[in-house]
Enzyme design. Structure first.
Site, PDB file in Angstrom:
ATOM      1  CG  ASN A  80      -1.725   1.237   1.369  1.00  0.00           C
ATOM      2  OD1 ASN A  80      -1.794   2.050   0.437  1.00  0.00           O
ATOM      3  ND2 ASN A  80      -2.358   1.408   2.518  1.00  0.00           N
ATOM      4  CE  LYS A 132      -0.260   3.312   4.605  1.00  0.00           C
ATOM      5  NZ  LYS A 132      -0.320   3.409   6.050  1.00  0.00           N
ATOM      6  CG  HIS A 146      -6.061   1.964   4.820  1.00  0.00           C
ATOM      7  ND1 HIS A 146      -5.659   2.942   5.693  1.00  0.00           N
ATOM      8  CD2 HIS A 146      -5.034   1.077   4.739  1.00  0.00           C
ATOM      9  CE1 HIS A 146      -4.427   2.653   6.113  1.00  0.00           C
ATOM     10  NE2 HIS A 146      -4.035   1.531   5.542  1.00  0.00           N
ATOM     11  CD  GLU A 199      -3.166   5.570   6.488  1.00  0.00           C
ATOM     12  OE1 GLU A 199      -3.068   5.645   5.255  1.00  0.00           O
ATOM     13  OE2 GLU A 199      -2.316   5.002   7.213  1.00  0.00           O
ATOM     14  CD  GLU A 231      -3.853  -2.478   7.040  1.00  0.00           C
ATOM     15  OE1 GLU A 231      -2.708  -2.709   6.626  1.00  0.00           O
ATOM     16  OE2 GLU A 231      -4.481  -1.434   6.737  1.00  0.00           O
ATOM     17  N   GLY A 272       1.943   2.259  10.754  1.00  0.00           N
ATOM     18  CA  GLY A 272       2.905   3.348  10.625  1.00  0.00           C
ATOM     19  C   GLY A 272       3.536   3.772  11.948  1.00  0.00           C
ATOM     20  CB  SER A 299       4.646  -1.688  12.167  1.00  0.00           C
ATOM     21  OG  SER A 299       4.205  -0.358  12.346  1.00  0.00           O
TER      22      SER A 299
END
Ligand code: PGA
Length: 250
Positions: free
Chosen positions: A9, A11, A94, A96, A166, A172, A212
């Site tokens: 991904n 991003k 996702h 985010e 996730e 991250g 991560s």
């Protein structure tokens, strides 16, 4: 038998040249081996037309798409448009998107339906915040995300979906779920699929871990009994790390 999958991904990262180089490096490296897992990259949509080529090793997908086919949705790209230019897959839900862009379960459900209608492979993301994990009912929260946006699908459509668990506190941050924490949740997700569909469907669904994941921890995470691959953010941005993670399955 469910598939092993490693997906990157990217991003909102990389220049067009960097993106082309990275894609090329990964395709060349994968072309030299018989790969035991499927490899996807979810790239910025603006690069899709530049990077999608016939017969490449890596399947290219988009990180987002809008459910309506067309209309007054300034700045959005429809699932229909993604499919038309040759995207094969799309990330939906996702964290985010959920957190920074307030995407609701209901909107995600519409995205899922639209993507399936366009024959895009859906990678549906779910996961809990740190606060939710500490509250103890994180499993129920994650399963509710699936029930609200995914489990309405007919069996033959659900069979095309990949799930990515996730934990938001691991994305991250450099903190990963321990292999036991991740596997426990994956087992819970599989049980929920068995309940919603059947044991057989549950056994055939690929459930990826994301958060991560990097070469140093990929082996212990991605070889857990219920973990079928990884959705990789930061470590998908250079070919050495991404290929090292993929090699877990060689
Ligand atoms: P990360 O991101 O690997 O950088 O934690 C994973 C993701 O957001 O998909």
């Amino acid at each position: 038998m469910r598939k092993k999958i490693v997906a990157g991904n990217w991003k909102m990262n990389l220049s067009l040249d960097e993106a082309k180089n990275l894609n090329e490096e990964i395709n060349v490296a994968l072309g030299k081996n018989e790969n035991k897992c499927d490899v996807y990259n979810f790239i910025p949509s603006i690069y899709l037309t530049s990077l999608i080529e016939k017969d490449q090793e890596v399947v290219i997908g988009a990180q987002n798409g809008y459910p309506d086919k067309n209309g007054a949705f300034t700045g959005e790209i429809s699932m229909n448009q993604l499919a038309e230019i040759g995207a094969n897959a799309v990330l939906i839900g996702h964290s985010e998107r959920r957190q920074l862009f307030n995407e609701s379960d209901d909107l995600l459900k519409r995205k899922v339906d639209s993507a399936i209608g366009e024959e895009l492979k859906v990678f549906f993301c779910c996961g809990e915040t740190l606060e939710q994990r500490e509250s103890g009912n994180y499993k129920e929260i994650v399963i509710e995300q699936l029930s609200n946006s995914l489990f309405h699908l007919a069996i033959n459509d659900f069979e095309k979906v990949v799930i990515a668990y996730e934990p938001i506190w691991a994305i991250g941050t450099g903190v990963t779920a321990s292999p036991d924490q991740a596997n426990e949740m994956h087992k819970g997700i599989r049980e929920a699929i068995a309940h919603a569909y059947s044991q057989e469907i549950a056994e055939n669904t690929s459930i990826l871990y994301g958060g991560s994941c990097k070469p140093s921890n990929a082996n212990e995470l991605l070889t857990q009994t219920d973990i079928d691959g990884g959705l990789i953010g930061g470590a998908s941005l250079n070919s050495r790390d991404f290929l090292a993670i993929i090699s877990t399955y060689n």
